[in-house]
Design a protein around this motif. Structure first.
Motif, PDB file in Angstrom:
ATOM      1  N   PRO A  72     -37.275  62.886  27.031  1.00 38.11           N
ATOM      2  CA  PRO A  72     -35.855  63.100  26.728  1.00 38.11           C
ATOM      3  C   PRO A  72     -35.053  61.867  27.141  1.00 38.11           C
ATOM      4  N   LEU A  73     -34.203  61.382  26.257  1.00 43.27           N
ATOM      5  CA  LEU A  73     -33.370  60.209  26.529  1.00 43.27           C
ATOM      6  C   LEU A  73     -31.908  60.612  26.478  1.00 43.27           C
ATOM      7  N   GLY A  74     -31.152  60.212  27.487  1.00 40.19           N
ATOM      8  CA  GLY A  74     -29.727  60.498  27.518  1.00 40.19           C
ATOM      9  C   GLY A  74     -28.905  59.258  27.283  1.00 40.19           C
ATOM     10  N   LEU A  75     -27.761  59.170  27.952  1.00 39.54           N
ATOM     11  CA  LEU A  75     -26.871  58.019  27.820  1.00 39.54           C
ATOM     12  C   LEU A  75     -26.814  57.233  29.123  1.00 39.54           C
ATOM     13  N   ASN A  76     -26.694  55.911  28.996  1.00 41.80           N
ATOM     14  CA  ASN A  76     -26.405  55.064  30.138  1.00 41.80           C
ATOM     15  C   ASN A  76     -24.920  55.156  30.481  1.00 41.80           C
ATOM     16  N   GLU A  82     -30.283  55.586  26.335  1.00 44.03           N
ATOM     17  CA  GLU A  82     -31.394  55.116  27.160  1.00 44.03           C
ATOM     18  C   GLU A  82     -32.595  54.788  26.275  1.00 44.03           C
ATOM     19  N   VAL A  83     -33.485  53.949  26.813  1.00 40.19           N
ATOM     20  CA  VAL A  83     -34.783  53.724  26.194  1.00 40.19           C
ATOM     21  C   VAL A  83     -35.845  54.140  27.206  1.00 40.19           C
ATOM     22  N   PRO A  84     -37.061  54.429  26.759  1.00 41.00           N
ATOM     23  CA  PRO A  84     -38.111  54.774  27.721  1.00 41.00           C
ATOM     24  C   PRO A  84     -38.318  53.638  28.717  1.00 41.00           C
ATOM     25  N   TYR A  95     -33.650  61.050  21.571  1.00 40.70           N
ATOM     26  CA  TYR A  95     -32.279  61.040  22.092  1.00 40.70           C
ATOM     27  C   TYR A  95     -31.718  62.457  22.000  1.00 40.70           C
ATOM     28  N   THR A  96     -31.447  63.072  23.134  1.00 36.54           N
ATOM     29  CA  THR A  96     -31.081  64.486  23.188  1.00 36.54           C
ATOM     30  C   THR A  96     -29.702  64.782  22.617  1.00 36.54           C
ATOM     31  N   GLY A  97     -28.893  63.749  22.396  1.00 36.28           N
ATOM     32  CA  GLY A  97     -27.594  63.948  21.772  1.00 36.28           C
ATOM     33  C   GLY A  97     -27.648  63.902  20.265  1.00 36.28           C
ATOM     34  N   SER A  98     -28.812  63.607  19.711  1.00 36.43           N
ATOM     35  CA  SER A  98     -28.965  63.619  18.257  1.00 36.43           C
ATOM     36  C   SER A  98     -29.464  64.994  17.829  1.00 36.43           C
ATOM     37  N   ALA A  99     -29.675  65.157  16.537  1.00 44.46           N
ATOM     38  CA  ALA A  99     -30.157  66.442  16.027  1.00 44.46           C
ATOM     39  C   ALA A  99     -31.555  66.742  16.556  1.00 44.46           C
TER      40      ALA A  99
END
Length: 201
Positions: A72-76, A82-84, A95-99
């Protein structure tokens, strides 16, 4: 459920954000010390709501030998995605904020090309061609299949934020990695974007 209108409006605010620069060229390259990332509509408030489908757990791209769990990737803090981490370069991230992949909207999966530890999960992404299958399995065991429709290499200075993250009525998937030559700081200057659409329902 996502709110495409709010997210589309927020996209326009991110024109100046930098794009994915967390990849390295592998052995011998100068490595960026930051966790730079992909532009996205920061603070859009358009993340998935309660009651959404199960989160994606794994991505498989048989044509290029990818079979990876999904982080799961969020925002900086600066509002970029974020990237892995480099030490997990063999693992892609959603990216958890995408669909949610397979649902209406644009789902975004990000992976390194190379890191200081060597070849990474999306090293061969440039070899993917239109018509290739991408399978994303969720935590409940359901698999959504996507067909690649196009690939695009873009300068990070002209990242197509709206095209990648903007509202869409289709069930779309975007894969993103680094590409191109390196600047004086050892950052790849381009991004490679793969566009795909869900196959069937």
């Amino acid at each position: 459920m996502h709110q495409p209108g709010r997210r589309a409006a927020a996209v326009s605010l991110l024109a100046l954000l930098v794009s994915l620069t967390g990849c390295s060229s592998g052995a011998g390259a100068r490595i960026s010390g930051d966790a730079s990332s992909v532009p996205h509509p920061a603070s859009s408030g358009a993340g998935p709501a309660p009651g959404r489908p199960a989160d994606p757990a794994r991505v498989k791209i048989a044509a290029i030998g990818v079979d990876s769990a999904l982080l799961p990737l969020g925002l900086n803090e600066d509002g970029t995605v974020e990237v892995p981490p480099a030490e997990k370069g063999g693992t892609a991230g959603w990216y958890t904020g995408s669909a949610v992949p397979g649902e209406r909207g644009a789902a975004v999966i990000i992976g390194h090309n190379d890191t200081r530890f060597g070849r990474a999960v999306f090293h061969d992404l440039r070899a993917l061609r239109a018509g290739a299958d991408i399978a994303v399995r969720d935590a409940a065991g359901t698999t959504a299949h996507f067909t690649v429709t196009a690939t695009e290499t873009v300068s990070k200075k002209a990242f197509p934020t709206q095209k990648v993250y903007g509202a869409t009525r289709t069930r779309a998937l975007r894969l993103i990695t680094c590409d191109g030559t390196f600047d004086a700081q050892g950052h790849p200057v381009d991004n490679l974007i793969v566009y795909a659409e869900r196959t069937g329902r």
